[in-house]
Scaffold this active site. Structure first.
Site, PDB file in Angstrom:
ATOM      1  N   ASP A  57     -45.817  58.095-151.893  1.00 44.20           N
ATOM      2  CA  ASP A  57     -45.079  56.886-152.279  1.00 44.20           C
ATOM      3  C   ASP A  57     -46.062  55.728-152.473  1.00 44.20           C
ATOM      4  OD1 ASP A  57     -43.372  54.594-152.197  1.00 44.20           O
ATOM      5  OD2 ASP A  57     -41.909  55.741-151.039  1.00 44.20           O
ATOM      6  N   THR A 132     -41.948  46.414-169.018  1.00 42.25           N
ATOM      7  CA  THR A 132     -40.934  46.668-170.032  1.00 42.25           C
ATOM      8  C   THR A 132     -40.518  45.392-170.763  1.00 42.25           C
ATOM      9  OG1 THR A 132     -38.602  47.282-170.244  1.00 42.25           O
ATOM     10  CG2 THR A 132     -39.280  46.528-168.096  1.00 42.25           C
ATOM     11  N   ASP A 133     -39.992  45.559-171.970  1.00 43.47           N
ATOM     12  CA  ASP A 133     -39.461  44.409-172.710  1.00 43.47           C
ATOM     13  C   ASP A 133     -38.185  43.856-172.061  1.00 43.47           C
ATOM     14  OD1 ASP A 133     -37.679  46.452-173.408  1.00 43.47           O
ATOM     15  OD2 ASP A 133     -37.970  46.265-175.574  1.00 43.47           O
ATOM     16  N   GLU A 134     -37.564  44.654-171.180  1.00 51.76           N
ATOM     17  CA  GLU A 134     -36.280  44.215-170.597  1.00 51.76           C
ATOM     18  C   GLU A 134     -36.442  42.988-169.711  1.00 51.76           C
ATOM     19  OE1 GLU A 134     -33.522  47.075-169.201  1.00 51.76           O
ATOM     20  OE2 GLU A 134     -34.105  48.556-170.693  1.00 51.76           O
ATOM     21  N   TYR A 158     -32.426  46.615-162.566  1.00 54.11           N
ATOM     22  CA  TYR A 158     -33.691  47.247-162.973  1.00 54.11           C
ATOM     23  C   TYR A 158     -34.648  46.206-163.543  1.00 54.11           C
ATOM     24  CZ  TYR A 158     -37.000  49.432-166.188  1.00 54.11           C
ATOM     25  OH  TYR A 158     -38.143  49.764-166.883  1.00 54.11           O
ATOM     26  N   LYS A 162     -38.324  44.824-162.214  1.00 54.95           N
ATOM     27  CA  LYS A 162     -39.567  44.922-162.991  1.00 54.95           C
ATOM     28  C   LYS A 162     -40.178  43.528-163.199  1.00 54.95           C
ATOM     29  CE  LYS A 162     -41.350  48.013-164.678  1.00 54.95           C
ATOM     30  NZ  LYS A 162     -42.368  48.998-164.170  1.00 54.95           N
ATOM     31  N   LYS A 197     -31.363  59.486-170.256  1.00 56.19           N
ATOM     32  CA  LYS A 197     -31.602  58.403-171.215  1.00 56.19           C
ATOM     33  C   LYS A 197     -31.015  58.792-172.571  1.00 56.19           C
ATOM     34  CE  LYS A 197     -34.119  56.386-167.985  1.00 56.19           C
ATOM     35  NZ  LYS A 197     -35.508  56.649-167.702  1.00 56.19           N
ATOM     36  N   LEU A 198     -30.710  57.785-173.398  1.00 53.85           N
ATOM     37  CA  LEU A 198     -29.879  58.011-174.591  1.00 53.85           C
ATOM     38  C   LEU A 198     -30.324  59.187-175.467  1.00 53.85           C
ATOM     39  CD1 LEU A 198     -27.459  57.060-176.351  1.00 53.85           C
ATOM     40  CD2 LEU A 198     -29.115  55.712-177.657  1.00 53.85           C
ATOM     41  N   ARG A 290     -21.701  49.511-170.623  1.00 54.09           N
ATOM     42  CA  ARG A 290     -22.529  49.245-169.434  1.00 54.09           C
ATOM     43  C   ARG A 290     -22.288  47.796-169.012  1.00 54.09           C
ATOM     44  NH1 ARG A 290     -28.858  50.112-170.534  1.00 54.09           N
ATOM     45  NH2 ARG A 290     -28.420  52.249-169.949  1.00 54.09           N
ATOM     46  N   GLY A 292     -22.971  44.098-168.131  1.00 51.45           N
ATOM     47  CA  GLY A 292     -24.135  43.220-168.387  1.00 51.45           C
ATOM     48  C   GLY A 292     -25.063  43.742-169.471  1.00 51.45           C
TER      49      GLY A 292
HETATM   50  P1  NAD Z   1     -39.476  57.958-165.117  1.00 53.08           P
HETATM   51  O1  NAD Z   1     -38.278  57.579-164.302  1.00 53.08           O
HETATM   52  O2  NAD Z   1     -39.370  59.087-166.081  1.00 53.08           O
HETATM   53  O3  NAD Z   1     -40.696  58.306-164.141  1.00 53.08           O
HETATM   54  C1  NAD Z   1     -41.001  57.537-163.004  1.00 53.08           C
HETATM   55  C2  NAD Z   1     -41.964  58.345-162.141  1.00 53.08           C
HETATM   56  O4  NAD Z   1     -42.307  57.553-161.004  1.00 53.08           O
HETATM   57  C3  NAD Z   1     -41.364  59.647-161.612  1.00 53.08           C
HETATM   58  O5  NAD Z   1     -42.287  60.704-161.740  1.00 53.08           O
HETATM   59  C4  NAD Z   1     -41.090  59.338-160.145  1.00 53.08           C
HETATM   60  O6  NAD Z   1     -41.155  60.491-159.308  1.00 53.08           O
HETATM   61  C5  NAD Z   1     -42.197  58.344-159.830  1.00 53.08           C
HETATM   62  N1  NAD Z   1     -41.871  57.460-158.694  1.00 53.08           N
HETATM   63  C6  NAD Z   1     -40.687  56.805-158.492  1.00 53.08           C
HETATM   64  N2  NAD Z   1     -40.769  56.101-157.343  1.00 53.08           N
HETATM   65  C7  NAD Z   1     -42.020  56.289-156.836  1.00 53.08           C
HETATM   66  C8  NAD Z   1     -42.703  55.819-155.696  1.00 53.08           C
HETATM   67  N3  NAD Z   1     -42.111  55.001-154.820  1.00 53.08           N
HETATM   68  N4  NAD Z   1     -43.988  56.205-155.494  1.00 53.08           N
HETATM   69  C9  NAD Z   1     -44.602  57.057-156.364  1.00 53.08           C
HETATM   70  N5  NAD Z   1     -43.991  57.553-157.455  1.00 53.08           N
HETATM   71  C10 NAD Z   1     -42.723  57.164-157.695  1.00 53.08           C
HETATM   72  O7  NAD Z   1     -39.935  56.623-165.846  1.00 53.08           O
HETATM   73  P2  NAD Z   1     -40.651  56.414-167.254  1.00 53.08           P
HETATM   74  O8  NAD Z   1     -39.618  56.277-168.298  1.00 53.08           O
HETATM   75  O9  NAD Z   1     -41.724  57.412-167.400  1.00 53.08           O
HETATM   76  O10 NAD Z   1     -41.279  54.962-167.026  1.00 53.08           O
HETATM   77  C11 NAD Z   1     -42.583  54.814-166.460  1.00 53.08           C
HETATM   78  C12 NAD Z   1     -42.906  53.335-166.365  1.00 53.08           C
HETATM   79  O11 NAD Z   1     -42.863  52.745-167.662  1.00 53.08           O
HETATM   80  C13 NAD Z   1     -41.925  52.539-165.513  1.00 53.08           C
HETATM   81  O12 NAD Z   1     -42.657  51.585-164.793  1.00 53.08           O
HETATM   82  C14 NAD Z   1     -41.009  51.862-166.523  1.00 53.08           C
HETATM   83  O13 NAD Z   1     -40.506  50.662-166.024  1.00 53.08           O
HETATM   84  C15 NAD Z   1     -41.973  51.631-167.664  1.00 53.08           C
HETATM   85  N6  NAD Z   1     -41.379  51.578-169.013  1.00 53.08           N
HETATM   86  C16 NAD Z   1     -40.544  52.579-169.445  1.00 53.08           C
HETATM   87  C17 NAD Z   1     -40.045  52.550-170.750  1.00 53.08           C
HETATM   88  C18 NAD Z   1     -39.136  53.646-171.287  1.00 53.08           C
HETATM   89  O14 NAD Z   1     -38.599  53.508-172.394  1.00 53.08           O
HETATM   90  N7  NAD Z   1     -38.941  54.761-170.571  1.00 53.08           N
HETATM   91  C19 NAD Z   1     -40.386  51.485-171.597  1.00 53.08           C
HETATM   92  C20 NAD Z   1     -41.221  50.476-171.120  1.00 53.08           C
HETATM   93  C21 NAD Z   1     -41.722  50.548-169.832  1.00 53.08           C
HETATM   94  O1  DAU Z   2     -36.578  48.720-173.215  1.00 47.26           O
HETATM   95  C1  DAU Z   2     -37.368  49.500-172.360  1.00 47.26           C
HETATM   96  C2  DAU Z   2     -36.470  50.233-171.397  1.00 47.26           C
HETATM   97  O2  DAU Z   2     -35.848  51.290-172.131  1.00 47.26           O
HETATM   98  C3  DAU Z   2     -37.202  50.795-170.185  1.00 47.26           C
HETATM   99  O3  DAU Z   2     -37.720  49.731-169.440  1.00 47.26           O
HETATM  100  C4  DAU Z   2     -36.255  51.628-169.315  1.00 47.26           C
HETATM  101  O4  DAU Z   2     -36.969  52.229-168.251  1.00 47.26           O
HETATM  102  C5  DAU Z   2     -35.646  52.714-170.174  1.00 47.26           C
HETATM  103  O5  DAU Z   2     -34.705  53.460-169.428  1.00 47.26           O
HETATM  104  C6  DAU Z   2     -34.959  52.102-171.404  1.00 47.26           C
HETATM  105  O6  DAU Z   2     -33.791  51.329-171.019  1.00 47.26           O
HETATM  106  P1  DAU Z   2     -32.434  51.346-171.879  1.00 47.26           P
HETATM  107  O7  DAU Z   2     -31.330  50.923-171.009  1.00 47.26           O
HETATM  108  O8  DAU Z   2     -32.611  50.644-173.173  1.00 47.26           O
HETATM  109  O9  DAU Z   2     -32.382  52.937-172.196  1.00 47.26           O
HETATM  110  P2  DAU Z   2     -31.193  53.988-172.179  1.00 47.26           P
HETATM  111  O10 DAU Z   2     -31.720  55.248-172.798  1.00 47.26           O
HETATM  112  O11 DAU Z   2     -30.527  54.083-170.856  1.00 47.26           O
HETATM  113  O12 DAU Z   2     -30.154  53.343-173.206  1.00 47.26           O
HETATM  114  C7  DAU Z   2     -30.520  53.031-174.550  1.00 47.26           C
HETATM  115  C8  DAU Z   2     -29.331  52.347-175.194  1.00 47.26           C
HETATM  116  O13 DAU Z   2     -28.274  53.330-175.354  1.00 47.26           O
HETATM  117  C9  DAU Z   2     -28.727  51.242-174.343  1.00 47.26           C
HETATM  118  O14 DAU Z   2     -28.267  50.209-175.192  1.00 47.26           O
HETATM  119  C10 DAU Z   2     -27.553  51.909-173.629  1.00 47.26           C
HETATM  120  C11 DAU Z   2     -27.101  52.954-174.624  1.00 47.26           C
HETATM  121  N1  DAU Z   2     -26.526  54.200-174.037  1.00 47.26           N
HETATM  122  C12 DAU Z   2     -27.225  54.833-173.052  1.00 47.26           C
HETATM  123  C13 DAU Z   2     -26.733  56.000-172.499  1.00 47.26           C
HETATM  124  C14 DAU Z   2     -27.481  56.692-171.380  1.00 47.26           C
HETATM  125  C15 DAU Z   2     -25.352  54.720-174.555  1.00 47.26           C
HETATM  126  O15 DAU Z   2     -24.731  54.157-175.480  1.00 47.26           O
HETATM  127  N2  DAU Z   2     -24.863  55.878-174.001  1.00 47.26           N
HETATM  128  C16 DAU Z   2     -25.495  56.535-172.970  1.00 47.26           C
HETATM  129  O16 DAU Z   2     -24.974  57.569-172.488  1.00 47.26           O
END
Ligand code: NAD
Ligand code: DAU
Length: 352
Positions: A57, A132-134, A158, A162, A197-198, A290, A292
């Site tokens: 961790d 993240t852009d969020e 979330y 971040k 994820k979507l 969702r 918010g």
């Molecule tokens: P993910 O959920 O797929 O992976 C997260 C990983 O972190 C997992 O392997 C999990 O086991 C590990 N983890 C969680 N808690 C932990 C802890 N306390 N200690 C050690 N390991 C831990 O996430 P992802 O989509 O690969 O995102 C990775 C990073 O990129 C995150 O910081 C996320 O905020 C950022 N990010 C994601 C996206 C996206 O679209 N997925 C976009 C921009 C930024």
């Molecule tokens: O913008 C970067 C972020 O993108 C990362 O920081 C996050 O870790 C990552 O999970 C992602 O967040 P989103 O909320 O944008 O991703 P998600 O795939 O959950 O959803 C994408 C869009 O689709 C969002 O507007 C919600 C919508 N959605 C999602 C799911 C899971 C649906 O309409 N139906 C669904 O079942």
């Protein structure tokens, strides 16, 4: 050696694989292996001495101190986080623990390690925080895309967690001089993406003959980047970014969710047609929105392009085709991640 945290998750695993394809510098991979962490993502590295995996961790200070002392990394890339917005709405606690407290503990351990390095090692050291852009909040249709100067206005548990971690990273630079870099990236997609994820959810549900859940009116806009392009941006920032700076990363690919879902359906119609000849688009189902829900994200990626010469290699069209093909070619990966915990989540989230 570099230390990667969260390197068994979606982006982290892609990054580790990509890093070792582009060079020979070893990786120490620290991952807690939550529901989102999957060692199968790293199967191709079995027996590869350049990859050392430790389950643990980022909030475990004693473990961090031991690993830093033993492996002496020259840089850290922090991916470890709870990452799914919907889960943060159902249960924010883990997000605060890992994204805020975990990042704080990691920063403290790294600060102590870094302060004791000899002058040269200290100057060359980097802590890259993947964000993240969020954190910037939401945009109206006519607003310009987020620049690095945009106010931080997070709207979900979330994104708030971040944003808090980004602020800690910034403060550790300004107060202690730690050489940090922060990247704020838009939505990633590609291989190894967990099917909560979507995009992967739609692919997996379509093939299983299940509904394709679209939240609200499906007109929320996300800005999509192929995961390998995010990895190349991180490598570039680590190599040439200026300590203390923030770099936005994005692919200039804004799309409404419903268009994404229809594009995936059309690709599946072409690559794996349904037995009855109907389109997968017939499985689209509008569901409760969702809470918010941010309406629009868009990243202005001109700074990283101008200052570091980075550009994405994939267009959305090439990236999404590769992604759909990867899921068609890897059904056993999908079966593996659909554990009991995954099925429980899907049943809870899509109950109505
Ligand atoms: P993910 O959920 O797929 O992976 C997260 C990983 O972190 C997992 O392997 C999990 O086991 C590990 N983890 C969680 N808690 C932990 C802890 N306390 N200690 C050690 N390991 C831990 O996430 P992802 O989509 O690969 O995102 C990775 C990073 O990129 C995150 O910081 C996320 O905020 C950022 N990010 C994601 C996206 C996206 O679209 N997925 C976009 C921009 C930024
Ligand atoms: O913008 C970067 C972020 O993108 C990362 O920081 C996050 O870790 C990552 O999970 C992602 O967040 P989103 O909320 O944008 O991703 P998600 O795939 O959950 O959803 C994408 C869009 O689709 C969002 O507007 C919600 C919508 N959605 C999602 C799911 C899971 C649906 O309409 N139906 C669904 O079942």
């Amino acid at each position: 050696m570099i230390l990667v945290t969260g390197g068994a998750g979606f982006i982290g695993a892609n990054f580790v694989l990509d890093w070792l394809e582009h060079g020979d510098e070893p990786v120490l991979n620290l991952d807690k292996l939550t529901y989102a962490g999957n060692l199968h993502n790293l199967d191709s590295l079995q027996g590869d001495a350049r990859h050392v995996f430790v389950q643990g961790d980022i909030g475990d200070r004693a473990l961090l101190d031991r690993l830093l002392a033993e492996y002496q990394p020259r840089a850290i890339v922090n991916f470890a986080a709870e990452s799914h917005v919907d889960r943060s709405i159902h249960g924010p606690e883990d997000f605060i623990q890992t994204n805020v407290v975990g990042t704080f503990r990691l920063l403290e351990a790294v600060r102590h390690y870094w302060s004791a390095l000899p002058a040269g090692g200290k100057a060359a050291f980097r802590f890259l925080h993947v964000s993240t852009d969020e954190v910037y909040g939401t945009l109206a249709p006519e607003d310009p895309a987020f620049t690095e100067e945009h106010r931080t206005e997070p709207n979900s548990p979330y994104s708030a967690s971040k944003a808090a971690s980004d602020h800690l990273v910034r403060a550790w630079h300004h107060t202690y001089g730690l050489p940090v870099l922060t990247t704020n990236c838009s939505n990633n997609y590609g291989p190894l993406h967990f099917p909560e994820k979507l995009i992967p959810l739609v692919i997996v549900n379509a093939l299983a003959g299940k509904p394709l859940p679209v939240y609200g009116d499906g007109m929320q806009v996300r800005d999509w980047l192929y995961v390998a392009d995010h990895c190349s941006a991180i490598r570039r920032v680590l190599q040439a970014g200026e300590p203390g700076q923030v770099y936005n990363v994005g692919g200039w690919n804004e799309k409404p969710n419903i268009d994404i879902v229809k594009t995936v359906c059309a690709l599946l119609d072409e690559l794996r047609p349904r037995a009855d000849g109907a389109s997968y688009a017939g499985q689209i189902t509008y569901v409760t929105d969702r809470p918010g829900h941010d309406r629009r994200y868009a990243i202005d990626a001109r700074k990283i392009e101008r200052e570091l010469g980075w550009k994405p290699a994939e267009t959305f069209e090439t990236g999404i085709r590769k992604t759909v093909q990867w899921y068609l070619d890897n059904p056993e990966w999908v079966t593996n991640v659909q554990s009991g915990a995954y099925r429980e989540w899907v049943a809870k989230q899509y109950a109505d």
